[in-house]
Design an enzyme around this catalytic site. Structure first.
Site, PDB file in Angstrom:
ATOM      1  N   LEU A  86       0.767  -1.242   0.254  1.00 35.27           N
ATOM      2  CA  LEU A  86       0.139   0.091  -0.062  1.00 35.27           C
ATOM      3  C   LEU A  86       0.723   1.396   0.095  1.00 35.27           C
ATOM      4  O   LEU A  86       0.487   2.227  -0.813  1.00 35.27           O
ATOM      5  CB  LEU A  86      -1.039  -0.023   1.184  1.00 35.27           C
ATOM      6  N   TYR A  87       1.932   1.441   0.732  1.00 33.98           N
ATOM      7  CA  TYR A  87       2.767   2.638   0.777  1.00 33.98           C
ATOM      8  C   TYR A  87       3.581   2.562  -0.354  1.00 33.98           C
ATOM      9  O   TYR A  87       3.651   3.871  -0.870  1.00 33.98           O
ATOM     10  CB  TYR A  87       3.637   2.058   2.025  1.00 33.98           C
ATOM     11  N   ALA A  88       4.126   1.663  -0.970  1.00 33.73           N
ATOM     12  CA  ALA A  88       4.887   1.756  -2.170  1.00 33.73           C
ATOM     13  C   ALA A  88       4.102   2.113  -3.406  1.00 33.73           C
ATOM     14  O   ALA A  88       4.205   2.814  -4.074  1.00 33.73           O
ATOM     15  CB  ALA A  88       5.736   0.445  -2.605  1.00 33.73           C
TER      16      ALA A  88
ATOM     17  N   SER B 103       1.413   3.973  -3.233  1.00 40.38           N
ATOM     18  CA  SER B 103       0.960   5.484  -2.935  1.00 40.38           C
ATOM     19  C   SER B 103       2.113   6.328  -3.447  1.00 40.38           C
ATOM     20  O   SER B 103       1.805   7.207  -4.130  1.00 40.38           O
ATOM     21  CB  SER B 103       0.732   5.682  -1.465  1.00 40.38           C
TER      22      SER B 103
END
Length: 245
Positions: free
Chosen positions: A153-155, A157
């Protein structure tokens, strides 16, 4: 715009890379506005240190997940400082875990803070930045190379910032405004400490075998914000210790 008469807004500037960047820009001669969400005491401490360099500083509360606030704080900063020369999109959140564990609310908040807020700040800055200004966003090396499990999810975004940077550089280039993306590797912060439970794997993934410092990232941001970097735009600049080299 000389190196000693600039103004800058650093989102998420109360700690970590944001605080180091705000302090470095002030040391280089800029007046600085910085945003915070909850820790007003930490933000005020950064303001006092900036004022110790003889520069003006202001801390503005802004929850980047709030769409109105994300763009509005750019206008607040420009009004408080009298103009705006540099926008540093640093504020972000990182949720890590198995992809099956993320709720729709998790996805919405990460995308709101890491993607929507950056876009809205850039949209506002397009109106308020002085000609010859700078837009610098903070991404992650995890969007360039395979990271460990849990970073989906972080990557995802942060990967969106590359798609924003390049066309925005084209759109604002006629005004001499540069737009760049800094991609840090593992950096020693409260959110990702060099002595944390996931540190050994991150350290091993770098050619230098260590975490970076917030000051090292801030130095790169300060260079991109300077007049010397006027011919660098629309690109990703990596400061990652040779991550996955």
């Amino acid at each position: 715009m000389t190196s000693s008469d600039r103004t800058a807004l650093v989102t998420g500037g109360s700690r970590g890379i944001g605080a180091a960047t705000a302090l470095r820009l002030a040391r280089d001669g800029a007046d600085v506005a910085l945003t915070y969400v909850q820790d007003k005491e930490a933000a005020d401490a950064v303001v006092r240190r900036i004022e110790g360099y003889g520069r003006r500083a202001v801390a503005l509360r802004c929850d980047a997940a709030d769409a109105e606030a994300a763009g509005g704080v750019v206008h607040e900063a420009a009004d408080a400082l009298g103009r705006l020369d540099v926008l540093v999109n640093n504020a972000g959140i990182g949720l890590v875990g198995p992809v099956t564990g993320f709720t729709p609310a998790d996805v919405d908040r990460v995308l709101a803070v890491n993607v929507r807020a950056v876009f809205l700040a850039c949209r506002a800055a397009a109106d308020r930045l002085a000609d010859g200004g700078r837009v610098i966003s903070l991404g992650t090396a995890l969007s360039r190379y395979a990271g460990g499990p849990g970073a989906t999810l972080y990557a995802m975004s942060k990967s969106a910032l590359a798609g924003l940077t390049k066309p925005l550089a084209r759109e604002l280039g006629h005004r001499g405004i540069t737009v760049n993306l800094v991609q840090p590797g593992p950096v020693d912060t409260d959110m990702n400490p060099a002595g944390g439970p996931f540190a050994d794997g991150q350290r091993a993934a770098t050619a230098l075998g260590r975490f970076g410092t917030t000051a090292e990232v801030a130095a790169l941001v300060a260079y991109l914000a300077s007049p010397e970097a006027a011919y660098i735009t629309g690109t990703e600049v990596v400061v990652d210790g040779g991550h996955a080299a």
